[in-house]
Design an enzyme around this catalytic site. Structure first.
Site, PDB file in Angstrom:
ATOM      1  N   ASP A  48      -3.039  -2.685  -5.170  1.00  0.00           N
ATOM      2  CA  ASP A  48      -2.011  -3.671  -4.814  1.00  0.00           C
ATOM      3  C   ASP A  48      -1.056  -3.925  -5.975  1.00  0.00           C
ATOM      4  OD1 ASP A  48      -2.743  -4.132  -2.195  1.00  0.00           O
ATOM      5  OD2 ASP A  48      -3.895  -5.940  -2.619  1.00  0.00           O
ATOM      6  N   HIS A  88       0.829  -1.209   0.000  1.00  0.00           N
ATOM      7  CA  HIS A  88       0.000   0.000   0.000  1.00  0.00           C
ATOM      8  C   HIS A  88       0.863   1.259   0.000  1.00  0.00           C
ATOM      9  CE1 HIS A  88      -3.446  -2.452   2.059  1.00  0.00           C
ATOM     10  NE2 HIS A  88      -3.156  -2.881   0.848  1.00  0.00           N
ATOM     11  N   HIS A 110      -9.147  -1.994  -5.322  1.00  0.00           N
ATOM     12  CA  HIS A 110      -8.048  -2.279  -4.398  1.00  0.00           C
ATOM     13  C   HIS A 110      -7.049  -3.252  -5.013  1.00  0.00           C
ATOM     14  CE1 HIS A 110      -5.917  -2.428  -0.618  1.00  0.00           C
ATOM     15  NE2 HIS A 110      -5.774  -3.722  -0.838  1.00  0.00           N
ATOM     16  N   HIS A 123      -0.511 -11.157  -5.228  1.00  0.00           N
ATOM     17  CA  HIS A 123       0.863 -10.761  -4.945  1.00  0.00           C
ATOM     18  C   HIS A 123       1.848 -11.805  -5.486  1.00  0.00           C
ATOM     19  CE1 HIS A 123      -0.469  -7.449  -2.523  1.00  0.00           C
ATOM     20  NE2 HIS A 123      -1.071  -8.226  -1.639  1.00  0.00           N
TER      21      HIS A 123
END
Length: 301
Positions: free
Chosen positions: A237, A75, A233, A260
């Site tokens: 990321d 973030h 969001h 991720h």
């Protein structure tokens, strides 16, 4: 176009998502060509922001060196990357970056309070020359494609009535990032939060810093900030994860159910061949420099 850092040091104290303990963090300016580095002041260890130092991507992006880690960096890095900051020292006294409200809006405010400073040396960017992708057998996909613009496309599909199928297309600029991406919060399901807490994680997680869902609905009393806050969001990321490229990207990022972990594999795969990319000097590459000048215009620095 010149490299960027912050104009002055600035410090905050926040809560770490998983340990739930106070974390003191200070952002400090650095000179040209020094990159983005983390410093664990309690351990005396410096960790450069490079893909080689990524040690975990299950719950967040985690970097580490000599047994010392810094978790949940995405973030903060999303805001740093979006603001075009090339050189920065991040001093932290624990192993997690503060979660703030679960978005990057607080970090945008922090960077604007510190101010943006242009340095003497020219800014460089990484331009995608060939398509590179990572796929999984169950249909997940992350991809980087050539483009003269900076674009992020993301699609998610959750079997949950409050989420469902969502798509978002983001043409990069600082002002668009602040308005449409930075305010989107991380999210989690109540049963997952309960499990994570049972194994000593998510101790700092709450409806103050995340969207929490039960089996049918959003539990946060204030509701959502956007109808499609979940996919926004995911783009937040992804921008943070692309900071591991070390240069601002010129190209298109495209994902279906990205994560991720897949983003980390994508950055590694990009660098497997020099044919996939080139490092460009924005003093010399006038067309790409125009893209950045437009993206940085009207930003409230």
């Amino acid at each position: 176009m010149k490299q960027r850092t912050i104009a002055k040091s600035i410090e905050i104290v926040g809560i770490g998502l998983h340990k739930g303990v106070p974390v003191k963090m200070k952002l400090e300016p650095l000179d040209s060509d020094m990159g983005i580095v983390f410093y664990r002041v309690d351990a005396g260890v410096t960790i450069p922001l490079k893909k080689e130092y990524v040690v975990d991507t299950k719950m967040a992006t985690v970097i580490g060196k000599d047994g010392v880690v810094i978790s949940t960096i995405e973030h903060l890095l999303s805001a740093v990357y979006a603001y075009g900051i090339d050189n920065l020292r991040i001093v932290i006294d624990n192993d997690e970056v503060p979660v703030l409200d679960g978005s990057s809006a607080g970090y945008c405010m922090l960077l604007e309070e510190a101010g943006i400073k242009e340095l003497e040396k020219s800014k460089k960017a990484i331009k995608i020359k060939k398509m590179v992708e990572v796929t999984t057998p169950d249909g997940k996909r992350v991809c980087l494609k050539p483009s003269n613009r900076i674009v992020y496309d993301f699609e998610i599909d959750f079997e949950h009535p409050a989420i469902g199928k969502q798509k978002f297309h983001f043409d990069y600029s600082i002002s668009e990032y602040k308005e449409n991406i930075s305010r989107a919060r991380t999210f989690g399901f109540l049963h997952e939060v309960q499990y994570l807490r049972s194994i000593g994680l998510a101790q700092g997680g709450s409806m103050e810093n995340a969207i929490v869902l039960d089996q049918t609905k959003v539990l946060n009393p204030e509701g959502l900030r956007f109808d499609d806050e979940f996919v926004r969001h995911k783009i937040l990321d992804a921008i943070g994860d692309m900071a591991l490229l070390e240069y601002t990207m010129v190209g298109e990022y495209d994902a279906i159910a990205g994560s991720h972990h897949l983003n980390h594999l994508l950055t590694k795969k990009l660098f497997e061949s020099a044919e996939n990319y080139e490092i460009i000097d924005l003093e010399e590459a006038s067309s790409e420099a125009v893209v950045f000048e437009m993206a940085y215009a009207n930003a409230d620095n």
